[in-house]
Design an enzyme around this catalytic site. Structure first.
Site, mmCIF file in Angstrom:
data_model
loop_
_atom_site.group_PDB
_atom_site.id
_atom_site.type_symbol
_atom_site.label_atom_id
_atom_site.label_comp_id
_atom_site.label_asym_id
_atom_site.label_seq_id
_atom_site.Cartn_x
_atom_site.Cartn_y
_atom_site.Cartn_z
ATOM 1 N N ASN A 108 0.807 -1.221 0.000
ATOM 2 C CA ASN A 108 0.000 0.000 0.000
ATOM 3 C C ASN A 108 0.845 1.280 0.000
ATOM 4 O OD1 ASN A 108 -2.479 1.682 1.114
ATOM 5 N ND2 ASN A 108 -0.831 1.931 2.599
ATOM 6 N N TYR A 163 2.789 9.284 -11.714
ATOM 7 C CA TYR A 163 1.894 8.518 -10.832
ATOM 8 C C TYR A 163 1.025 7.576 -11.675
ATOM 9 C CZ TYR A 163 -1.400 7.872 -6.859
ATOM 10 O OH TYR A 163 -2.184 7.362 -5.846
ATOM 11 N N LYS A 222 1.084 3.580 -11.380
ATOM 12 C CA LYS A 222 -0.114 2.870 -10.906
ATOM 13 C C LYS A 222 -0.690 1.958 -11.996
ATOM 14 C CE LYS A 222 -0.420 4.406 -6.608
ATOM 15 N NZ LYS A 222 -0.236 3.503 -5.460
ATOM 16 N N THR A 236 -7.203 11.359 3.085
ATOM 17 C CA THR A 236 -5.917 11.101 3.761
ATOM 18 C C THR A 236 -4.987 12.294 3.511
ATOM 19 O OG1 THR A 236 -4.736 10.131 1.885
ATOM 20 C CG2 THR A 236 -6.102 8.622 3.191
HETATM 21 N N1 LIG Z 1 -5.778 9.151 -0.845
HETATM 22 C C1 LIG Z 1 -6.207 8.917 -2.055
HETATM 23 O O1 LIG Z 1 -7.081 9.636 -2.566
HETATM 24 C C2 LIG Z 1 -5.677 7.730 -2.844
HETATM 25 C C3 LIG Z 1 -6.361 7.369 -4.022
HETATM 26 C C4 LIG Z 1 -5.892 6.273 -4.755
HETATM 27 C C5 LIG Z 1 -4.804 5.561 -4.327
HETATM 28 N N2 LIG Z 1 -4.156 5.944 -3.188
HETATM 29 C C6 LIG Z 1 -3.003 5.134 -2.800
HETATM 30 O O2 LIG Z 1 -3.241 4.610 -1.509
HETATM 31 C C7 LIG Z 1 -2.001 4.322 -0.882
HETATM 32 C C8 LIG Z 1 -2.003 4.905 0.531
HETATM 33 O O3 LIG Z 1 -2.031 6.325 0.438
HETATM 34 P P1 LIG Z 1 -2.819 7.256 1.479
HETATM 35 O O4 LIG Z 1 -3.885 7.941 0.727
HETATM 36 O O5 LIG Z 1 -3.162 6.471 2.677
HETATM 37 O O6 LIG Z 1 -1.747 8.369 1.786
HETATM 38 P P2 LIG Z 1 -0.664 8.487 2.958
HETATM 39 O O7 LIG Z 1 0.280 9.524 2.494
HETATM 40 O O8 LIG Z 1 -1.338 8.658 4.263
HETATM 41 O O9 LIG Z 1 -0.002 7.041 2.945
HETATM 42 C C9 LIG Z 1 1.076 6.693 2.144
HETATM 43 C C10 LIG Z 1 2.006 5.880 3.017
HETATM 44 O O10 LIG Z 1 3.088 5.377 2.228
HETATM 45 C C11 LIG Z 1 4.279 5.600 2.953
HETATM 46 N N3 LIG Z 1 5.422 5.658 2.058
HETATM 47 C C12 LIG Z 1 5.693 6.576 1.110
HETATM 48 N N4 LIG Z 1 6.884 6.298 0.525
HETATM 49 C C13 LIG Z 1 7.343 5.177 1.132
HETATM 50 C C14 LIG Z 1 8.515 4.399 0.998
HETATM 51 N N5 LIG Z 1 9.472 4.718 0.119
HETATM 52 N N6 LIG Z 1 8.658 3.302 1.780
HETATM 53 C C15 LIG Z 1 7.719 2.971 2.694
HETATM 54 N N7 LIG Z 1 6.597 3.682 2.879
HETATM 55 C C16 LIG Z 1 6.418 4.776 2.117
HETATM 56 C C17 LIG Z 1 4.061 6.915 3.680
HETATM 57 O O11 LIG Z 1 4.960 7.101 4.748
HETATM 58 C C18 LIG Z 1 2.619 6.741 4.129
HETATM 59 O O12 LIG Z 1 2.561 6.018 5.345
HETATM 60 C C19 LIG Z 1 -0.918 4.892 -1.797
HETATM 61 O O13 LIG Z 1 -0.367 3.848 -2.576
HETATM 62 C C20 LIG Z 1 -1.688 5.861 -2.673
HETATM 63 O O14 LIG Z 1 -1.056 6.051 -3.913
HETATM 64 C C21 LIG Z 1 -4.562 7.002 -2.435
#
Ligand SMILES: NC(=O)c1ccc[n+]([C@@H]2O[C@H](COP(=O)([O-])OP(=O)(O)OC[C@H]3O[C@@H](n4cnc5c(N)ncnc54)[C@H](O)[C@@H]3O)[C@@H](O)[C@H]2O)c1
Length: 255
Positions: free
Chosen positions: A94, A160, A164, A195
């Site tokens: 994730n 991105y 993805k 988030t």
């Molecule tokens: N929030 C949204 O709208 C959304 C939509 C689609 C997909 N996503 C995806 O969901 C996932 C979680 O994102 P989120 O929304 O919870 O945001 P978030 O920023 O809260 O979580 C992302 C997490 O990934 C960790 N991270 C980043 N780079 C890293 C690395 N090199 N090694 C280890 N950990 C790392 C961060 O520290 C954080 O804990 C991501 O893959 C994001 O792309 C989010």
């Protein structure tokens, strides 16, 4: 209407990026279902806080400092999990990063390389070591976090979107390679989720109106709405779902 509850008593689960946002909600949900959870993230304090939450919820958890772009870190994450809990049953890949929005020629090479290293290579590293461990104990189930940006592109998001989309290719390829070894690999494609990743968009009134305009339901998701789907996908209730992507986007990619 009621929600489904799952029993993950004794199951061993790795969640990368598990210290915040969607990953944190997933960690808590597995904890409530009784799992042994490993929270992999780069932030020690946040990781320890989520591990404590999982312990309070009824599971067991610890935090492992991990940068998913570094294969040695991911190998250590999986080795530590197996030495602490004896096996690995489930992984949720994730961790992710969202580069600045800019048209393609204005994207820096650094931002491109970082997005690919975390959002795409990070998933490859995770799959490589997680599947190696699962093969030793008879199988497992994996969910990779893609995005609606893995299904469609929005302007200004080339690194991105490319990463993805790549996650969906990796998901299909891994599912085929290990389908006969009792390992299922699926992906989720969340739409907008409340988030830190999209905080700046939601706090800017003009941007907020634009992004909410993408959502047929006219709202963003709560992280728990994503977590519930992940627990379903890794459960035996989803035993014939393999190599596919489930959009959790309120209808965003339906048109
Ligand atoms: N929030 C949204 O709208 C959304 C939509 C689609 C997909 N996503 C995806 O969901 C996932 C979680 O994102 P989120 O929304 O919870 O945001 P978030 O920023 O809260 O979580 C992302 C997490 O990934 C960790 N991270 C980043 N780079 C890293 C690395 N090199 N090694 C280890 N950990 C790392 C961060 O520290 C954080 O804990 C991501 O893959 C994001 O792309 C989010």
């Amino acid at each position: 209407m009621s929600t489904v509850t799952f029993d993950y008593q004794g199951a061993v689960v790795i969640i990368t990026g598990g210290s915040s946002g969607i990953g944190r909600a997933i960690a808590e949900a597995y904890g409530q279902a009784g799992a042994n959870v490993v929270i992999a993230s780069r932030n020690e304090a946040d990781g320890d806080e989520v591990a404590a939450l999982v312990n309070e919820a009824g599971g067991r958890a610890f935090h492992h400092l991990t940068d998913v772009s570094d294969p040695a870190d991911v190998e250590s994450l999986v080795n530590t999990t197996v030495s602490e809990y004896g096996r690995l049953d489930i992984a949720v890949n994730n961790a992710g990063t969202l580069p600045p929005t800019a048209d393609l020629i204005d994207q820096s090479i650094d931002d491109w390389n970082k997005a690919v290293a975390v959002d795409l290579s990070g998933v490859f590293h995770s799959l490589k070591y997680e599947i190696s461990a699962m093969l030793k104990t008879g199988g497992g189930s994996i969910v990779n976090t893609s995005s609606v940006a893995g299904l469609i592109a929005d302007p200004g998001m080339s690194p991105y979107a490319a990463s993805k989309h790549g996650v969906l290719g990796l998901t299909k390829a891994a599912a085929l390679d290990y389908a006969k070894k009792n390992i299922r690999v699926n992906a989720i494609a969340p739409g907008l989720v409340q988030t830190a990743m999209i905080e700046d968009w939601l706090n800017d009134p003009e941007m907020r109106e634009t992004v909410l305009g993408y959502s047929p339901q006219g709202r963003v998701a709560e992280p728990r709405e994503i977590a519930d789907t992940v627990l379903y996908l890794t459960s035996d209730s989803a035993s014939f779902i393999n190599g596919t992507v489930l959009a959790i986007d309120g209808g965003q990619t339906a048109h």
